[in-house]
Design a protein around this motif. Structure first.
Motif, PDB file in Angstrom:
ATOM      1  N   SER A   2      -0.377  22.086  78.532  1.00  0.00           N
ATOM      2  CA  SER A   2      -1.569  22.923  78.563  1.00  0.00           C
ATOM      3  C   SER A   2      -2.817  22.119  78.922  1.00  0.00           C
ATOM      4  O   SER A   2      -2.774  20.906  79.086  1.00  0.00           O
ATOM      5  N   ASP A   3      -3.932  22.822  78.993  1.00  0.00           N
ATOM      6  CA  ASP A   3      -5.212  22.177  79.290  1.00  0.00           C
ATOM      7  C   ASP A   3      -5.553  21.151  78.214  1.00  0.00           C
ATOM      8  O   ASP A   3      -5.175  21.294  77.052  1.00  0.00           O
ATOM      9  N   GLN A   4      -6.300  20.141  78.638  1.00  0.00           N
ATOM     10  CA  GLN A   4      -6.783  19.128  77.715  1.00  0.00           C
ATOM     11  C   GLN A   4      -8.304  19.113  77.741  1.00  0.00           C
ATOM     12  O   GLN A   4      -8.909  19.093  78.815  1.00  0.00           O
ATOM     13  N   ARG A   5      -8.890  19.093  76.541  1.00  0.00           N
ATOM     14  CA  ARG A   5     -10.349  19.019  76.463  1.00  0.00           C
ATOM     15  C   ARG A   5     -10.780  17.611  76.825  1.00  0.00           C
ATOM     16  O   ARG A   5     -10.252  16.640  76.328  1.00  0.00           O
ATOM     17  N   PHE A   6     -11.755  17.506  77.739  1.00  0.00           N
ATOM     18  CA  PHE A   6     -12.251  16.192  78.118  1.00  0.00           C
ATOM     19  C   PHE A   6     -13.727  16.019  77.809  1.00  0.00           C
ATOM     20  O   PHE A   6     -14.264  14.925  77.958  1.00  0.00           O
ATOM     21  N   ASP A  47     -11.281  19.849  92.012  1.00  0.00           N
ATOM     22  CA  ASP A  47     -12.261  20.906  92.254  1.00  0.00           C
ATOM     23  C   ASP A  47     -12.750  21.421  90.912  1.00  0.00           C
ATOM     24  O   ASP A  47     -11.956  21.634  90.000  1.00  0.00           O
ATOM     25  N   HIS A  48     -14.059  21.618  90.777  1.00  0.00           N
ATOM     26  CA  HIS A  48     -14.603  22.048  89.486  1.00  0.00           C
ATOM     27  C   HIS A  48     -14.094  23.425  89.059  1.00  0.00           C
ATOM     28  O   HIS A  48     -14.152  23.775  87.880  1.00  0.00           O
ATOM     29  N   THR A  49     -13.534  24.190  89.996  1.00  0.00           N
ATOM     30  CA  THR A  49     -12.991  25.497  89.612  1.00  0.00           C
ATOM     31  C   THR A  49     -11.715  25.357  88.785  1.00  0.00           C
ATOM     32  O   THR A  49     -11.272  26.332  88.171  1.00  0.00           O
ATOM     33  N   GLU A  50     -11.140  24.159  88.738  1.00  0.00           N
ATOM     34  CA  GLU A  50      -9.982  23.917  87.885  1.00  0.00           C
ATOM     35  C   GLU A  50     -10.394  23.759  86.421  1.00  0.00           C
ATOM     36  O   GLU A  50      -9.552  23.796  85.527  1.00  0.00           O
ATOM     37  N   MET A  51     -11.679  23.557  86.185  1.00  0.00           N
ATOM     38  CA  MET A  51     -12.187  23.338  84.834  1.00  0.00           C
ATOM     39  C   MET A  51     -12.406  24.679  84.120  1.00  0.00           C
ATOM     40  O   MET A  51     -13.009  25.592  84.672  1.00  0.00           O
ATOM     41  N   ARG A  52     -11.918  24.743  82.904  1.00  0.00           N
ATOM     42  CA  ARG A  52     -12.173  25.901  82.041  1.00  0.00           C
ATOM     43  C   ARG A  52     -13.254  25.485  81.055  1.00  0.00           C
ATOM     44  O   ARG A  52     -13.150  24.447  80.407  1.00  0.00           O
ATOM     45  N   VAL A  53     -14.308  26.287  80.966  1.00  0.00           N
ATOM     46  CA  VAL A  53     -15.417  26.000  80.064  1.00  0.00           C
ATOM     47  C   VAL A  53     -15.420  27.058  78.970  1.00  0.00           C
ATOM     48  O   VAL A  53     -15.452  28.252  79.258  1.00  0.00           O
ATOM     49  N   GLN A  54     -15.378  26.587  77.745  1.00  0.00           N
ATOM     50  CA  GLN A  54     -15.348  27.479  76.589  1.00  0.00           C
ATOM     51  C   GLN A  54     -16.597  27.204  75.762  1.00  0.00           C
ATOM     52  O   GLN A  54     -16.824  26.082  75.329  1.00  0.00           O
ATOM     53  N   VAL A  55     -17.411  28.233  75.570  1.00  0.00           N
ATOM     54  CA  VAL A  55     -18.657  28.097  74.831  1.00  0.00           C
ATOM     55  C   VAL A  55     -18.579  28.936  73.564  1.00  0.00           C
ATOM     56  O   VAL A  55     -18.201  30.107  73.611  1.00  0.00           O
ATOM     57  N   THR A  56     -18.957  28.320  72.452  1.00  0.00           N
ATOM     58  CA  THR A  56     -19.065  29.040  71.189  1.00  0.00           C
ATOM     59  C   THR A  56     -20.515  28.948  70.748  1.00  0.00           C
ATOM     60  O   THR A  56     -21.060  27.850  70.623  1.00  0.00           O
ATOM     61  N   VAL A  57     -21.127  30.117  70.557  1.00  0.00           N
ATOM     62  CA  VAL A  57     -22.528  30.191  70.158  1.00  0.00           C
ATOM     63  C   VAL A  57     -22.597  30.720  68.730  1.00  0.00           C
ATOM     64  O   VAL A  57     -21.932  31.711  68.403  1.00  0.00           O
ATOM     65  N   GLY A  58     -23.394  30.066  67.900  1.00  0.00           N
ATOM     66  CA  GLY A  58     -23.590  30.517  66.528  1.00  0.00           C
ATOM     67  C   GLY A  58     -24.983  31.079  66.336  1.00  0.00           C
ATOM     68  O   GLY A  58     -25.975  30.395  66.612  1.00  0.00           O
ATOM     69  N   VAL A  59     -25.055  32.337  65.912  1.00  0.00           N
ATOM     70  CA  VAL A  59     -26.314  33.004  65.582  1.00  0.00           C
ATOM     71  C   VAL A  59     -26.079  33.909  64.380  1.00  0.00           C
ATOM     72  O   VAL A  59     -24.938  34.252  64.065  1.00  0.00           O
ATOM     73  N   GLN A  60     -27.137  34.312  63.741  1.00  0.00           N
ATOM     74  CA  GLN A  60     -27.018  35.164  62.569  1.00  0.00           C
ATOM     75  C   GLN A  60     -26.488  36.557  62.885  1.00  0.00           C
ATOM     76  O   GLN A  60     -25.856  37.175  62.042  1.00  0.00           O
ATOM     77  N   GLU A  61     -26.739  37.047  64.095  1.00  0.00           N
ATOM     78  CA  GLU A  61     -26.253  38.377  64.484  1.00  0.00           C
ATOM     79  C   GLU A  61     -25.476  38.271  65.804  1.00  0.00           C
ATOM     80  O   GLU A  61     -25.997  38.573  66.875  1.00  0.00           O
ATOM     81  N   PRO A  62     -24.201  37.846  65.720  1.00  0.00           N
ATOM     82  CA  PRO A  62     -23.414  37.609  66.942  1.00  0.00           C
ATOM     83  C   PRO A  62     -23.261  38.828  67.840  1.00  0.00           C
ATOM     84  O   PRO A  62     -23.135  38.682  69.061  1.00  0.00           O
ATOM     85  N   ASP A  63     -23.301  40.017  67.273  1.00  0.00           N
ATOM     86  CA  ASP A  63     -23.138  41.230  68.085  1.00  0.00           C
ATOM     87  C   ASP A  63     -24.341  41.491  68.992  1.00  0.00           C
ATOM     88  O   ASP A  63     -24.272  42.341  69.878  1.00  0.00           O
ATOM     89  N   ARG A  64     -25.416  40.754  68.823  1.00  0.00           N
ATOM     90  CA  ARG A  64     -26.606  40.915  69.671  1.00  0.00           C
ATOM     91  C   ARG A  64     -26.622  39.946  70.852  1.00  0.00           C
ATOM     92  O   ARG A  64     -27.608  39.866  71.585  1.00  0.00           O
ATOM     93  N   ILE A  65     -25.526  39.243  71.064  1.00  0.00           N
ATOM     94  CA  ILE A  65     -25.402  38.287  72.178  1.00  0.00           C
ATOM     95  C   ILE A  65     -24.797  38.991  73.391  1.00  0.00           C
ATOM     96  O   ILE A  65     -23.825  39.727  73.273  1.00  0.00           O
ATOM     97  N   ASP A  66     -25.352  38.716  74.574  1.00  0.00           N
ATOM     98  CA  ASP A  66     -24.779  39.182  75.837  1.00  0.00           C
ATOM     99  C   ASP A  66     -23.937  38.034  76.403  1.00  0.00           C
ATOM    100  O   ASP A  66     -24.431  37.178  77.139  1.00  0.00           O
ATOM    101  N   ALA A  67     -22.651  38.005  76.030  1.00  0.00           N
ATOM    102  CA  ALA A  67     -21.760  36.908  76.406  1.00  0.00           C
ATOM    103  C   ALA A  67     -21.591  36.795  77.921  1.00  0.00           C
ATOM    104  O   ALA A  67     -21.510  35.681  78.459  1.00  0.00           O
TER     105      ALA A  67
END
Length: 122
Positions: A2-6, A47-67
């Protein structure tokens, strides 16, 4: 294999007026990626398109985020953004206005490259 985080970078952002959680999160993501440079693509020919970027954002009201809007902020790779409860809200006692503080973890993954990568002195 599988993918490896770098890479993993953390950032913090805020919105001082308006309680805009997406704005605070965008600033946290920008803060995180401002600390990173990825010469791996130039040196390996990947190619940078081979890279998977995973972002986790922490806020007090997560349902108000436009992911979806936040995923578009990432300049490279295939991005996904998820929001979790975290960050902090701080209320100004004089005005009642709430300041939004967001945190972000930006992780980048590539398909396993172990068999292809060798130290420069081999």
């Amino acid at each position: 294999m599988s993918d490896q985080r770098f890479i993993i970078e953390m950032g913090m952002g805020n919105d001082l007026h308006g309680m805009d959680y997406t704005k605070a999160a965008r600033r946290a993501i920008e803060d995180a990626i401002r600390h990173a440079t990825l010469p791996i693509f130039d040196t390996t020919g990947l190619d940078h398109t081979e890279m998977r970027v995973q972002v986790t954002v922490g806020v007090q009201e997560p349902d108000r985020i436009d992911a979806d809007a936040l995923a578009k902020v990432l300049p490279r790779g295939r991005a996904s953004v998820s929001a979790v409860r975290g960050g902090q809200n701080v209320t100004n006692p004089e005005t009642g206005e709430t300041l939004v503080i967001a945190t972000a973890a930006v992780e980048a993954f590539l398909p396993y490259q172990g068999d292809d990568w060798r130290p420069a002195d081999c």
